[in-house]
Design a protein around this motif. Sequence first.
Motif, PDB file in Angstrom:
ATOM      1  N   LYS A   1       0.754  -1.317  -0.083  1.00 25.49           N
ATOM      2  CA  LYS A   1      -0.108   0.037   0.151  1.00 25.49           C
ATOM      3  C   LYS A   1       1.097   1.185  -0.054  1.00 25.49           C
ATOM      4  CE  LYS A   1      -3.369   2.613   2.737  1.00 25.49           C
ATOM      5  NZ  LYS A   1      -3.981   2.597   3.913  1.00 25.49           N
ATOM      6  N   ALA A   2       1.891   1.425   0.955  1.00 21.84           N
ATOM      7  CA  ALA A   2       2.721   2.494   0.729  1.00 21.84           C
ATOM      8  C   ALA A   2       3.363   2.649  -0.454  1.00 21.84           C
ATOM      9  CB  ALA A   2       3.928   2.245   2.068  1.00 21.84           C
TER      10      ALA A   2
ATOM     11  N   ALA B   1       6.880   6.367   6.890  1.00 24.09           N
ATOM     12  CA  ALA B   1       7.659   7.691   7.259  1.00 24.09           C
ATOM     13  C   ALA B   1       7.867   8.407   6.054  1.00 24.09           C
ATOM     14  CB  ALA B   1       8.850   7.581   8.084  1.00 24.09           C
ATOM     15  N   GLU B   2       8.064   7.787   4.964  1.00 21.10           N
ATOM     16  CA  GLU B   2       8.647   8.503   3.521  1.00 21.10           C
ATOM     17  C   GLU B   2       7.397   8.931   3.156  1.00 21.10           C
ATOM     18  OE1 GLU B   2      11.315   8.788   1.902  1.00 21.10           O
ATOM     19  OE2 GLU B   2      12.293   8.504   3.797  1.00 21.10           O
ATOM     20  N   ARG B   3       6.251   8.433   3.288  1.00 19.35           N
ATOM     21  CA  ARG B   3       5.118   8.808   2.670  1.00 19.35           C
ATOM     22  C   ARG B   3       4.409   9.856   3.366  1.00 19.35           C
ATOM     23  NH1 ARG B   3       0.129   6.856   3.893  1.00 19.35           N
ATOM     24  NH2 ARG B   3       0.264   5.003   5.001  1.00 19.35           N
TER      25      ARG B   3
ATOM     26  N   ILE C   1       3.339   6.072  -2.752  1.00 15.55           N
ATOM     27  CA  ILE C   1       4.781   6.812  -2.857  1.00 15.55           C
ATOM     28  C   ILE C   1       4.910   6.791  -4.581  1.00 15.55           C
ATOM     29  CG2 ILE C   1       7.102   6.574  -2.996  1.00 15.55           C
ATOM     30  CD1 ILE C   1       6.739   5.528  -0.036  1.00 15.55           C
ATOM     31  N   PHE C   2       4.690   5.614  -5.255  1.00 20.11           N
ATOM     32  CA  PHE C   2       4.904   5.824  -6.809  1.00 20.11           C
ATOM     33  C   PHE C   2       3.662   5.683  -7.416  1.00 20.11           C
ATOM     34  CE2 PHE C   2       8.519   3.605  -4.674  1.00 20.11           C
ATOM     35  CZ  PHE C   2       9.566   4.101  -5.308  1.00 20.11           C
ATOM     36  N   ARG C   3       3.680   6.683  -8.405  1.00 25.20           N
ATOM     37  CA  ARG C   3       2.449   6.734  -9.292  1.00 25.20           C
ATOM     38  C   ARG C   3       2.384   5.415 -10.347  1.00 25.20           C
ATOM     39  NH1 ARG C   3       0.042  12.147 -10.260  1.00 25.20           N
ATOM     40  NH2 ARG C   3       1.041  13.463  -9.158  1.00 25.20           N
TER      41      ARG C   3
ATOM     42  N   ARG D   1       8.024  -1.549   6.680  1.00 21.66           N
ATOM     43  CA  ARG D   1       6.874  -0.640   6.447  1.00 21.66           C
ATOM     44  C   ARG D   1       6.911   0.552   7.283  1.00 21.66           C
ATOM     45  NH1 ARG D   1       0.887  -3.055   8.547  1.00 21.66           N
ATOM     46  NH2 ARG D   1      -0.268  -1.203   7.879  1.00 21.66           N
ATOM     47  N   ARG D   2       7.691   0.569   8.363  1.00 13.52           N
ATOM     48  CA  ARG D   2       7.667   1.939   9.148  1.00 13.52           C
ATOM     49  C   ARG D   2       8.443   2.930   8.300  1.00 13.52           C
ATOM     50  NH1 ARG D   2       8.638  -1.369  13.732  1.00 13.52           N
ATOM     51  NH2 ARG D   2      10.992  -0.951  13.508  1.00 13.52           N
ATOM     52  N   TYR D   3       9.452   2.404   7.668  1.00 13.01           N
ATOM     53  CA  TYR D   3      10.450   3.313   6.739  1.00 13.01           C
ATOM     54  C   TYR D   3       9.437   3.908   5.747  1.00 13.01           C
ATOM     55  CZ  TYR D   3      13.459   4.778   3.216  1.00 13.01           C
ATOM     56  OH  TYR D   3      14.031   5.455   2.224  1.00 13.01           O
TER      57      TYR D   3
END
Length: 137
Positions: free
Chosen positions: A83-84, A132-134, A88-90, A127-129
Amino acid sequence: MTALHRVDTTPPPFVPEPITDAEGAAMFRAVVNLFRLWDLTDEQAALLLDMPVRTYRRWKAGDQGRLDRDKKARLSNLMGIHKALRLIFREPQRGYAWIKAANEAFGGRAALDVMLGGELTDLMRLRRYLDAERGGW
């Protein structure tokens, strides 16, 4: 005259509902498809799910057994990673490729290498990384 009493306004702690067997089975099917998109071997997939390769292949073929709490947690984290990456990526392909690309955040290793440490905490760390990035929740 009535005395005033202090009212506790502290919300109760959030306790998520356990993942049902039906939800776990659906997540397993989705993760098998995700592993195909990530171009993983059965050996890699089995390591991420902490199961013998023979068992993974049998389950992948449709003869799925019971998922314990650890497997459900692994599946949940893998779905969260997916999901993340989709947020993050289109282009989905970029997210699928990112899994195997070298990344400075992981000391030059790929995210897949981090996950292949084999521990549930390795999946949680990635997953946490990504969360946080998104921008988190």
